[in-house]
Design a protein around this motif. Sequence first.
Motif, short mmCIF file in Angstrom:
data_model
loop_
_atom_site.label_atom_id
_atom_site.label_comp_id
_atom_site.label_asym_id
_atom_site.label_seq_id
_atom_site.Cartn_x
_atom_site.Cartn_y
_atom_site.Cartn_z
N ALA A 1 7.54 16.36 24.75
CA ALA A 1 7.63 17.63 25.50
C ALA A 1 6.48 17.68 26.50
CB ALA A 1 7.52 18.81 24.53
N PRO A 2 6.79 18.09 27.74
CA PRO A 2 5.73 18.11 28.74
C PRO A 2 4.62 19.08 28.38
CG PRO A 2 7.68 19.26 29.55
CD PRO A 2 8.07 18.61 28.25
N PRO B 1 -7.19 11.66 30.36
CA PRO B 1 -6.28 12.81 30.31
C PRO B 1 -5.06 12.68 31.23
CG PRO B 1 -8.30 13.36 31.49
CD PRO B 1 -8.51 12.02 30.89
N LEU B 2 -5.18 11.90 32.30
CA LEU B 2 -4.08 11.87 33.26
C LEU B 2 -2.84 11.17 32.71
CD1 LEU B 2 -3.68 13.21 35.90
CD2 LEU B 2 -4.57 11.21 37.07
N PRO B 3 -2.99 9.96 32.14
CA PRO B 3 -1.80 9.32 31.53
C PRO B 3 -1.21 10.14 30.39
CG PRO B 3 -3.58 7.73 31.84
CD PRO B 3 -4.15 9.08 32.15
N LEU B 4 -2.01 11.02 29.80
CA LEU B 4 -1.48 11.84 28.70
C LEU B 4 -0.35 12.74 29.19
CD1 LEU B 4 -4.59 12.90 26.57
CD2 LEU B 4 -2.99 11.00 26.23
N GLY B 5 -0.17 12.81 30.50
CA GLY B 5 0.95 13.58 31.01
C GLY B 5 2.29 12.98 30.63
N ILE B 6 2.31 11.67 30.39
CA ILE B 6 3.57 11.02 30.01
C ILE B 6 3.48 10.33 28.65
CG2 ILE B 6 4.39 10.73 32.37
CD1 ILE B 6 3.50 7.80 32.21
N LEU B 7 2.31 10.32 28.05
CA LEU B 7 2.14 9.69 26.74
C LEU B 7 2.14 10.75 25.64
CD1 LEU B 7 -0.65 7.07 27.49
CD2 LEU B 7 1.83 6.69 27.35
N GLU B 8 2.67 10.38 24.49
CA GLU B 8 2.63 11.30 23.35
C GLU B 8 1.17 11.65 23.07
OE1 GLU B 8 4.88 12.89 22.37
OE2 GLU B 8 4.97 13.29 20.22
N PRO B 9 0.85 12.94 22.95
CA PRO B 9 -0.55 13.34 22.81
C PRO B 9 -1.16 12.86 21.49
CG PRO B 9 0.92 15.24 22.60
CD PRO B 9 1.77 14.08 23.02
N PRO B 10 -2.41 12.45 21.53
CA PRO B 10 -3.10 11.97 20.33
C PRO B 10 -2.97 12.94 19.16
CG PRO B 10 -4.46 11.56 22.25
CD PRO B 10 -3.28 12.35 22.73
N GLY B 11 -3.04 14.23 19.46
CA GLY B 11 -2.94 15.22 18.38
C GLY B 11 -1.63 15.11 17.63
N ALA B 12 -0.59 14.70 18.31
CA ALA B 12 0.72 14.57 17.66
C ALA B 12 0.82 13.25 16.89
CB ALA B 12 1.82 14.65 18.71
N TRP C 1 -2.75 22.50 40.04
CA TRP C 1 -2.16 22.01 41.28
C TRP C 1 -1.02 21.04 40.95
CZ3 TRP C 1 -2.69 16.85 43.37
CH2 TRP C 1 -2.24 16.71 44.69
N LEU C 2 -1.29 20.10 40.06
CA LEU C 2 -0.23 19.18 39.65
C LEU C 2 0.89 19.96 38.99
CD1 LEU C 2 -1.80 16.00 38.00
CD2 LEU C 2 -0.48 16.15 40.11
N GLY C 3 0.52 20.81 38.06
CA GLY C 3 1.51 21.63 37.38
C GLY C 3 2.31 20.84 36.36
N LYS C 4 3.14 21.58 35.65
CA LYS C 4 3.91 21.01 34.55
C LYS C 4 4.77 19.83 35.00
CE LYS C 4 7.33 22.62 31.12
NZ LYS C 4 8.06 23.83 30.65
N GLN C 5 5.45 19.99 36.13
CA GLN C 5 6.31 18.90 36.59
C GLN C 5 5.49 17.79 37.25
OE1 GLN C 5 9.61 20.23 39.07
NE2 GLN C 5 9.31 22.33 38.34
N GLY C 6 4.53 18.20 38.07
CA GLY C 6 3.78 17.23 38.85
C GLY C 6 3.03 16.23 37.99
N LEU C 7 2.52 16.70 36.88
CA LEU C 7 1.77 15.81 35.99
C LEU C 7 2.67 14.66 35.53
CD1 LEU C 7 -0.92 15.42 34.35
CD2 LEU C 7 0.24 16.60 32.48
N VAL C 8 3.92 14.98 35.24
CA VAL C 8 4.86 13.96 34.79
C VAL C 8 5.25 13.06 35.98
CG1 VAL C 8 7.15 13.55 33.81
CG2 VAL C 8 5.73 15.44 32.96
N GLU C 9 5.53 13.68 37.11
CA GLU C 9 5.92 12.91 38.29
C GLU C 9 4.83 11.91 38.68
OE1 GLU C 9 8.52 16.59 40.22
OE2 GLU C 9 6.48 16.17 40.89
N LEU C 10 3.59 12.38 38.64
CA LEU C 10 2.48 11.50 39.00
C LEU C 10 2.38 10.35 38.00
CD1 LEU C 10 0.05 11.04 40.89
CD2 LEU C 10 -1.33 12.35 39.28
N GLY C 11 2.49 10.68 36.72
CA GLY C 11 2.41 9.65 35.69
C GLY C 11 3.51 8.61 35.87
#
Lengths: 523, 523, 448, 448
Positions: free
Chosen positions: B70-71, C243-254, C345-355
């Motif tokens: 999830a994003p 933190p930037l690649p974490l936009g498309i990677l499963e977060p460590p906390g999970a 600025w990146l936002g919810k979508q942008g973070l994924v798009e950038l990644g």
Amino acid sequence: MSADSPGGLTPPAPPGARWPAAVLDPRLDEQTRTIYEKSVAGRRAFTPPVTDVPEVPIESLLPAAMRRSAPAELPEIAEPEIVRHYNGLSKKNFDLDTGFYPLGSCTMKHNPKLHERVAALPGHARLHPLQDPEHAQGALELMWNLQRALGEIAGLPHVSLQPSAGSHGELAGLLVTRAYHEDRGEHRHKVLTPDTAHGTNPATVTMAGYEVVKVGTDEHGGVDLEDLRAKATDDVACLMLTNPNTLGLFDRNIEEIASIVHDVGATLYYDGANLNAVMGISRPGDMGFDIVHYNLHKSFTQPHGGGGPGAGPIAVSDRIEPYIPRPQVVREEGHNGHGPRFALDSDRPKSIGKLRGFQGNFGVFVRSYAYICSLGGEGLREASETAVLNANYLRALLAAPDVAEYLPIAFDRVCMHEFVLSGRGAKEKLGIRTLDIAKRMLDHGVHPPTVYFPLLVDEALMIEPTETETKETLDDFAGVVCAILVEAADDPEIARNAPYTTSVRRLDEAGAAKNPVVRQAPR
Amino acid sequence: MSADSPGGLTPPAPPGARWPAAVLDPRLDEQTRTIYEKSVAGRRAFTPPVTDVPEVPIESLLPAAMRRSAPAELPEIAEPEIVRHYNGLSKKNFDLDTGFYPLGSCTMKHNPKLHERVAALPGHARLHPLQDPEHAQGALELMWNLQRALGEIAGLPHVSLQPSAGSHGELAGLLVTRAYHEDRGEHRHKVLTPDTAHGTNPATVTMAGYEVVKVGTDEHGGVDLEDLRAKATDDVACLMLTNPNTLGLFDRNIEEIASIVHDVGATLYYDGANLNAVMGISRPGDMGFDIVHYNLHKSFTQPHGGGGPGAGPIAVSDRIEPYIPRPQVVREEGHNGHGPRFALDSDRPKSIGKLRGFQGNFGVFVRSYAYICSLGGEGLREASETAVLNANYLRALLAAPDVAEYLPIAFDRVCMHEFVLSGRGAKEKLGIRTLDIAKRMLDHGVHPPTVYFPLLVDEALMIEPTETETKETLDDFAGVVCAILVEAADDPEIARNAPYTTSVRRLDEAGAAKNPVVRQAPR
Amino acid sequence: MSRYTSATDADRQAMLDTIGVGSVDGLFAEIPEGVRLQRPLDLPAGLAEQDVYDHLAALAARNTHADAETSFLGAGMYDHYTPALIDSVLQRSEFLTPYTPYQPEISQGGLQVMFEYQTAISELTGLPVSNASVYEGPSAVAAAGYLAKLETKRTKLVVSRGLHPHSRETLATHAKGYGMTVAEAGLDSEGVTDLDALTALVDDDTAAVFVQQPNFLGTVEELGTLGEAAKRTGALFVVAADPLPLGILEPPGALGADICVGEGQTLGNRLDFGGPSFGFFAAAERFIRKMPGRIAGETRDVDGKRGFVLTLQTREQHIRREKATHNICTAQALNALAGVIYLSWLGKQGLVELGELMLRRTHYARETLGLEAINPGPVVREFAVRVPDLDAVFERARAVGINPGYRLGRDYPEYEDGLLVAITERRTKADIDRLAAVLGSVREEAHA
Amino acid sequence: MSRYTSATDADRQAMLDTIGVGSVDGLFAEIPEGVRLQRPLDLPAGLAEQDVYDHLAALAARNTHADAETSFLGAGMYDHYTPALIDSVLQRSEFLTPYTPYQPEISQGGLQVMFEYQTAISELTGLPVSNASVYEGPSAVAAAGYLAKLETKRTKLVVSRGLHPHSRETLATHAKGYGMTVAEAGLDSEGVTDLDALTALVDDDTAAVFVQQPNFLGTVEELGTLGEAAKRTGALFVVAADPLPLGILEPPGALGADICVGEGQTLGNRLDFGGPSFGFFAAAERFIRKMPGRIAGETRDVDGKRGFVLTLQTREQHIRREKATHNICTAQALNALAGVIYLSWLGKQGLVELGELMLRRTHYARETLGLEAINPGPVVREFAVRVPDLDAVFERARAVGINPGYRLGRDYPEYEDGLLVAITERRTKADIDRLAAVLGSVREEAHA
Ligand SMILES: Cc1ncc(COP(=O)(O)O)c(C=O)c1O
Ligand SMILES: Cc1ncc(COP(=O)(O)O)c(C=O)c1O
């Protein structure tokens, strides 16, 4: 802390009234002081570079008669206090980055921060205007690209970037009109302007040596065709029009108007202040206009700077082209593998000549060009569509009976990028004037619309939200208008005495004009 | 305009009470909203660059198990609203460029604007930390020059710029102390700190694996020599001291103290937070200190940024030099006509190693180096002289009977760059606490002094005006203090309930700690 | 007189009169003769503003910055585009010049920023609690080690060799202070943490296990399995992440991380030759009272109005002194502000798009360069390859304004011929193709 | 969706529903089919922020700016050092983004700035009334012409050939509009305005006489005598001046000028390839109601508190329309702000110190270059010399990163071999000596 505080140990009198009176901000008592009043002999923010050449006595270099006898009374103050002074003043300004600014006819759209970054690049900001073109190819190419883009947007092929603002563009437009007619041996002395025209239009007409002839407005808010036909005589040099006009309405009869004007051999001038409504949708050139000015500080995001700088380029049709200001940026195809070269062409015999120093407000061009690069053709169209959508949405919100009763719309039609309400109802039924409504808005943290313009609308409020505002902001603004009206129904005195929360309250403008104090009293 | 306004046409209830109740700013009802609460699905400020490589399906590049399911719930918001959001937040901060900020021990001196310009030069701001030294000679030379200048100022030859802040410098200081002792086969486990020490000192002692032993303060506000002698045993590794100390007093016995400490083979550590008092006047190295940290964000104008960044370089004596962090910037004499070369030396076998990533807070070094270049040796001395002059002047103003009765000075001596008052009198005679005085100052537009530190002074107010403030500002501040006391004599409730004019009033800190809400609730 | 001070001779005299001291020197009478500096400081004379500018501009001109070459250099800091709006906000004096918000009523801006920042970090890391920043990445790793010591009272730390060399060294430096030892688990033949080696090192005295995501070579580690191995004996599982690649990677906390720390430079901060940037520090709920540094919390004022304060201060040095959870005071607030603006600025979508853009370009680059991969596994923005003639490549590349990347040999003798190549959104396909061409030409010559 | 607009599809639908129109196109139904653009605009597609930045940075890189060479170019705009504090103030959105202050209660900052600016201009020019700015220097000259017409109803303008060529041409362009002719008085053998020629041209129909101080060649004109000649027949005496040298020169107002206008770039503004800068316009008291543009005035609010407003607006287009004293609306407020900050930074002493530094360096340069002077009289910052082999000098100088100055021949055929050399505080003795060396080497070769 009280700026006038005698300082030392004489305590300012304690707030007389008991709490909660004491909740009043002690700072509210503060009287503003100018930087001259903060000056203290001997202080300085400037350290001179060392004198690395012989310290020849000044007298030997500059005759006493030419030398200043008494130094100019500039402030003496160190950097920290200069910073605080202007920082403090800035906090007394409302601005676009702070809140909603629906100032009609001014297109207060967002100023992208990227533009400040690119404008500050040394290659732009530190480039000398007389630099050899060989060493300014980037700047000339930027100007050429901007000329081309603006021409495409207006639908007129030839663009001069030189005018410094809209009214300067208007003057350029009438001067080329004059040159055009005179070149054809004609001497025309009238210029037509609608009664809805912005003040700069008639003022320009006079400066350009023409006589103003007013044209009326019909019941739909457009040009009164009958009146136009009557006044469009062959001594008319030009009709100055803005479309959509200052009522925010697109003139359906534009084609008809164009032919009437052209039939008498006059030029049709487009005041581009309202171009933000039609970018990529309808082009002045296609409407039949011969000359267009742009306000780069409106449609094209140059920050207004509290009253400039701006830029007012003009675009013209082929027949007008010979007369536009010089120099003109031209593109020369590159030879044997070399890319194109860009040059400043001053060899334009029929040109009206220079309208100002150097090549125009280049720093403004950089920002507007960056904007066009960011949006592209599609984006510009979307910007205009959204500007019109926002305006109509706000128009619809304010058309609700409980508002319209007090602030009826001047012309009840679908509007373009802005619309005009009349404060007639509020004046009659609530006893508050448009000015009072505007001032009360200040307490709500929004900038009022343009008021008392256009002149033909009684107690006018001219509202231009622009495309960069959110739906929520428009909803909130409608809520503020309601709140003010509801409040006034309850007690009109509140609005009549507004504002209350600003750094100063209503100011005595008449007194200021009666005995003008326009500078710090000389020491 | 009310952020929570339902919008549309439901008017917010008009200010209930009649005018003058209505003068209250409608905006005061506004509840602040976070950027997450302003988010609207689908909005964006970011436009992605075009994908110029094959659009390979993501699954084929990143196993599903590794891919985010999830994003992250970041805001969705366009640039104009981001700008307004942070602009709006900025307006809820008081800052040094707005007014007087006599926060004791923090040296809130002016931050020259030139420093922001030079720090932003691409050659500095855009330089990669792992750039080949051949391509970073300018940066390395700057660091070397700064090392040299700081060493000269402290009177200790060897400087490591690496620590990120004062407390990081303290840790570096104790780690090199440990390395020094262990290298000599000694294992000491105590560190002495005066009871006036800043909290970071004891905290650092623990982090460095030592045990804190407190040393008392004598009746003159200096180190209690008896107590020091008693506690200076041969298992003591170090004495951490700041001189002038946190009472703003220079310890007359510093030479004696140094010999006591050195006699038991311990190191003497100088907490440089108060260096602003003695630049060019008295050097820690000459006082006998072995290790010094600097706070570049205090004495050397790095803006505080609301809590950093800073930098806490250390300087050490010859015997400690082998242990300082690596890498170290070194200067190699140029050969056959070439200028000197600068390099990063990591080959330091006895070094405690790296304390952080890369070479330290270079951007901070640029600002502090620019400052030293601007002032030169003379200027630095003048800065300290003026800081001490300003502090003593304000001390004298506040020593007037009508103030001193309520806010007696803790130690009645000539002070250095700051001084400490006690709110004892005000508490007993006016029934207001130091906290109340501080909060009422907010309504007067000045930042309060540091309060309740140092701990050994009851209801302490620690006042450091710095050298960049004007005499008028100090006079005004004294006036404010008087006004608050006079007001409290009339009605203490006013101060007890202050502030009134800030964007929020007194906040429930206990409640915040009891049920911590430290992030926006997940959607 | 200095341009930054205001005291004129007249001011001085008036102030001395009020003080009742004859001269400015008189104010320093307390300083013993023996420790007074009897000469001027040996520093160059002060300069006019324009001369200081010229001097620093001349120094800056001798650095080759990221816009002056096409750089594939990463290895811990990356050339990402920072939007202009960040500077415009950071340069507002209200953010640039205040101290740490000790007076919340006049610091709501900075405090709310911290709260918003903590939320963003929590979202990226998948952990509920974030502080308001620590110094930078490696010292954030060291801070996690200290927390692990306070929490477990154990004395051993285990790190993966995939952890940034600076993080490993910084951890060791600090650990020496708080009395812990550091053991290192190597990388396997694929360039990822060697699970068996790690498992073997983790024992009952292990306080924490550290891995990096993506690791130093750019590979995405399998956090799940590593976490299990780490936590078998009750050690804390600490993930150092970009933190930037974490936009498309499963977060460590999970994936089982107890603590996630990292270097924040990639979030809208300048390269600045290595600093200032910021370190972030996020953890599981149960560590909230053991966190280092400032934490902003939401509360209400006496009128019931929403506001923010520094909270849980009883953890901190100014209250707890020698019992504090850390000694940090001044941190990196302004850099963290840049971080949260960048993320907004990146936002919810942008973070994924950038990644995803970086992901695709990075894989394109790895294929196009056509060299033996040191870490063939999944990579997001960086990868390591073996280059037969590294010196020649650097020489050739430099000559055409290309910086090919980072020489792994500087930290990893086992990868003497290793080149670490970073592909941010600033590096286009054309840039990558140019680098490939250089590599190709060198290869050919080698064969010729 | 654009990064600068917020309307999502959902927003659009909701708004259209409220409006009661089916589609966005429906909002444009009023536009006749025939004048609608039936195709997309022929412009390149929109770009990401970083791509726009790269494009403009690439263009900028093709310009040789003032820091990229040692430039002696002036001729109307000058490379002065602008202190960093100016940008820091101008970039505050509260100054950068508001419109003209139509609502004084929320514009006191901008209005007080105008008042302070007017005071500074009044002090520099020695005239009591200044407006808040016009576009730039040459159009300020044209505005003075228009005022002279309104005031005198005469039809002739006389200009000195010492007036900047752009000012003369701009005046002529505007004069054509308001129906006036322009006659020009030449320069004498010393490069100053030919008093006899000027006197001869001034007649009863002369509305105004224009001279420049220092004139285009850099010479300080004898304003006193010129003013007398100008005013003999009741013409207005207009002086176009560079405000910076006025720090050490007797102000025009004290030497008989009725109006003083000029280019404000030298007061803290960027070169910007020629704009935006600002023009200033100051005049004698009796013209206060004939001034062009905005004027700020001091007043009080209903509580008696001091404040500032735009005043004497009955002069202006928005009130007076065709009877306005000028058509100007948007002017150059932000640039004027830079001007007043710059002057506050220089201060009373600094303005003189800077002027004297330039004066000394300029005379040093004139001597050191050792060339025939076109204008041997007193100069402050600029002077003109004859250079035998101008092309060779430019070629040689450019090769070593020196821009020797302005070729007078571009505007003055009579000075075909003329070089105009500007010496600001940015040009050191060392720079001057380098230029001299280049000139020397070319001279030697010529003789060899
Ligand atoms: C309709 C219209 N025309 C012309 C102008 C004049 O433009 P400028 O202020 O750029 O001279 C304006 C500016 O308000 C305007 O609204
Ligand atoms: C006396 C003293 N020592 C140490 C410190 C810690 O410095 P820093 O905040 O840079 O870690 C401070 C900061 O307030 C201080 O005042």
